[in-house]
Design a protein around this motif. Structure first.
Motif, PDB file in Angstrom:
ATOM      1  N   ALA A  58       0.775  -1.160  -0.004  1.00 42.90           N
ATOM      2  CA  ALA A  58      -0.069   0.041  -0.017  1.00 42.90           C
ATOM      3  C   ALA A  58       0.713   1.248   0.100  1.00 42.90           C
ATOM      4  O   ALA A  58       0.387   2.370  -0.294  1.00 42.90           O
ATOM      5  CB  ALA A  58      -1.084  -0.055   1.289  1.00 42.90           C
ATOM      6  N   ARG A  59       1.967   1.086   0.289  1.00 46.52           N
ATOM      7  CA  ARG A  59       2.909   2.310   0.632  1.00 46.52           C
ATOM      8  C   ARG A  59       3.723   2.457  -0.776  1.00 46.52           C
ATOM      9  O   ARG A  59       4.316   3.457  -0.994  1.00 46.52           O
ATOM     10  CB  ARG A  59       3.982   2.171   1.733  1.00 46.52           C
ATOM     11  CG  ARG A  59       3.252   2.468   3.188  1.00 46.52           C
ATOM     12  CD  ARG A  59       4.305   2.518   4.389  1.00 46.52           C
ATOM     13  NE  ARG A  59       5.206   1.226   4.169  1.00 46.52           N
ATOM     14  CZ  ARG A  59       5.125   0.300   4.770  1.00 46.52           C
ATOM     15  NH1 ARG A  59       3.945   0.310   5.770  1.00 46.52           N
ATOM     16  NH2 ARG A  59       5.879  -0.816   5.049  1.00 46.52           N
ATOM     17  N   GLU A  60       3.941   1.294  -1.489  1.00 45.42           N
ATOM     18  CA  GLU A  60       4.563   1.393  -2.889  1.00 45.42           C
ATOM     19  C   GLU A  60       3.749   2.078  -3.905  1.00 45.42           C
ATOM     20  O   GLU A  60       2.579   2.353  -3.836  1.00 45.42           O
ATOM     21  CB  GLU A  60       5.041  -0.023  -3.118  1.00 45.42           C
ATOM     22  CG  GLU A  60       5.760  -0.660  -2.301  1.00 45.42           C
ATOM     23  CD  GLU A  60       6.304  -1.981  -2.426  1.00 45.42           C
ATOM     24  OE1 GLU A  60       5.762  -2.469  -3.564  1.00 45.42           O
ATOM     25  OE2 GLU A  60       7.008  -2.735  -1.939  1.00 45.42           O
ATOM     26  N   GLU A  61       4.455   2.553  -4.959  1.00 44.50           N
ATOM     27  CA  GLU A  61       3.894   2.773  -6.313  1.00 44.50           C
ATOM     28  C   GLU A  61       2.767   2.002  -6.751  1.00 44.50           C
ATOM     29  O   GLU A  61       3.136   0.627  -6.848  1.00 44.50           O
ATOM     30  CB  GLU A  61       4.837   3.127  -7.265  1.00 44.50           C
ATOM     31  CG  GLU A  61       5.900   4.116  -6.971  1.00 44.50           C
ATOM     32  CD  GLU A  61       5.181   5.774  -7.238  1.00 44.50           C
ATOM     33  OE1 GLU A  61       4.215   5.781  -8.076  1.00 44.50           O
ATOM     34  OE2 GLU A  61       5.382   6.581  -6.259  1.00 44.50           O
ATOM     35  N   PRO A  62       1.687   2.481  -7.215  1.00 48.67           N
ATOM     36  CA  PRO A  62       0.560   1.772  -7.845  1.00 48.67           C
ATOM     37  C   PRO A  62       0.984   1.068  -8.955  1.00 48.67           C
ATOM     38  O   PRO A  62       1.742   1.488  -9.596  1.00 48.67           O
ATOM     39  CB  PRO A  62      -0.609   2.655  -7.992  1.00 48.67           C
ATOM     40  CG  PRO A  62      -0.307   3.922  -7.095  1.00 48.67           C
ATOM     41  CD  PRO A  62       1.249   4.018  -6.975  1.00 48.67           C
ATOM     42  N   ILE A  63       0.477  -0.310  -9.260  1.00 53.59           N
ATOM     43  CA  ILE A  63       0.731  -0.987 -10.149  1.00 53.59           C
ATOM     44  C   ILE A  63      -0.216  -0.331 -11.366  1.00 53.59           C
ATOM     45  O   ILE A  63      -0.925   0.227 -11.430  1.00 53.59           O
ATOM     46  CB  ILE A  63       0.099  -2.530 -10.130  1.00 53.59           C
ATOM     47  CG1 ILE A  63       1.350  -3.380  -9.148  1.00 53.59           C
ATOM     48  CG2 ILE A  63      -0.131  -3.352 -11.308  1.00 53.59           C
ATOM     49  CD1 ILE A  63       0.724  -4.543  -8.740  1.00 53.59           C
ATOM     50  N   ASP A  64       0.833  -0.382 -12.585  1.00 52.11           N
ATOM     51  CA  ASP A  64       0.070   0.307 -13.837  1.00 52.11           C
ATOM     52  C   ASP A  64       0.117  -0.812 -15.082  1.00 52.11           C
ATOM     53  O   ASP A  64       0.542  -2.083 -14.810  1.00 52.11           O
ATOM     54  CB  ASP A  64       0.777   1.697 -14.169  1.00 52.11           C
ATOM     55  CG  ASP A  64       2.052   1.515 -14.372  1.00 52.11           C
ATOM     56  OD1 ASP A  64       2.602   0.502 -14.968  1.00 52.11           O
ATOM     57  OD2 ASP A  64       3.018   2.461 -14.324  1.00 52.11           O
ATOM     58  N   SER A  65      -0.252  -0.201 -16.094  1.00 55.11           N
ATOM     59  CA  SER A  65      -0.429  -1.144 -17.361  1.00 55.11           C
ATOM     60  C   SER A  65       0.721  -1.354 -17.810  1.00 55.11           C
ATOM     61  O   SER A  65       0.916  -2.178 -18.825  1.00 55.11           O
ATOM     62  CB  SER A  65      -1.292  -0.422 -18.206  1.00 55.11           C
ATOM     63  OG  SER A  65      -0.757   0.785 -18.945  1.00 55.11           O
TER      64      SER A  65
END
Length: 261
Positions: A58-65
């Motif tokens: 939750a603290r890390e960069e969000p996953i993206d495409s």
């Protein structure tokens, strides 16, 4: 002199008005920009390490495409830097030691909103350690697969087989006598993937000692978890699938022919 002063005052007033309008326009534009996405918390906490890991995610960069997600248990978590192992950028480690299919299903909320390019899923061995029958284990993994397909249809999905274990190591009493069950779960998952046009990556034959159902001893440090040599072999088997993705590769449509490796 007074007229010159008045003209200067008027010009300053007009400039101030223009500046204010400009600032207002910038503010409106900023408000219109999307706020940085936040990774949601996971309320489900079956054990301490699971909660710690999901909090870390939750603290890390969000996953993206553009990301490739390695989703699994301790075997995946202990791989560490999967980008280095696979020789590809943007490979995200979402392994949690001790996790099972139910735990993975609960934490898809931290993965699917980003519509990742691909997910490599490995699940089932911890489910077997809970005493579940092979059919129940396979059904749990299939549920995770269906959630991924529904939640992010364009994501390329690779279902990996369970790896064999070495019962002779005597380290995992809850998996004692379950080597045949591992092979049966793999058979069920392979059939499910074949019927549903999903890529099944059969790692089991590469890790099993010839003529047995036992994990090759040079590939494991304790009869279950892998040595660096084991991770090199695993990565080698996955690299061709990673290369097949390419930039912006489309997802596998339901009903497409399965790639059975």
């Amino acid at each position: 002199m007074q007229r010159i002063h008045s003209v200067g005052h008027i010009l300053r007033a007009r400039l101030s008005a223009r500046a204010l309008r400009g600032l207002a326009a910038v503010a409106v534009c900023c408000l219109a920009l999307p706020l940085p996405a936040q990774v949601p918390a996971v309320a489900y906490r079956p054990f301490r390490h699971y909660g710690e890991r999901t909090e870390q995610f939750a603290r890390e960069e969000p996953i993206d495409s553009s990301d490739i997600v390695m989703l699994g248990n301790s075997l995946t978590e202990n791989g560490g830097d999967w980008s280095r192992l696979l020789g590809a950028a943007g490979v995200v480690n979402r392994g949690i030691s001790g996790d099972d299919a139910t735990g993975m299903a609960h934490r898809l909320v931290q993965i699917l909103p980003g519509r990742p390019r691909a997910v490599f899923l490995m699940a089932g061995v911890n489910d077997l350690s809970h005493g579940l029958a092979p059919a129940a284990v396979a059904a749990g993994v299939e549920r995770v697969v269906e959630l991924i397909r529904r939640g992010s249809p364009a994501t390329r999905l690779f279902v990996q087989s369970l790896l064999p274990i070495d019962e002779g190591a005597g380290r995992w009493p809850r998996l004692a006598g379950r080597s045949a069950a591992i092979a049966e779960v793999n058979r069920l998952l392979a059939g499910y993937c074949r019927a549903n046009g999903i890529v099944f990556v059969d790692l089991y034959p590469k890790f099993v000692r010839r003529g047995t159902r036992e994990l090759r001893r040079e590939l494991s440090r304790d009869g279950l978890h892998l040595t660096p040599q084991g991770y090199k072999l695993w990565a080698f088997e996955l690299r061709r699938h990673v290369r097949s993705l390419g930039a912006g590769a489309p997802g596998v449509a339901a009903g497409a022919s399965a790639i059975y490796k």
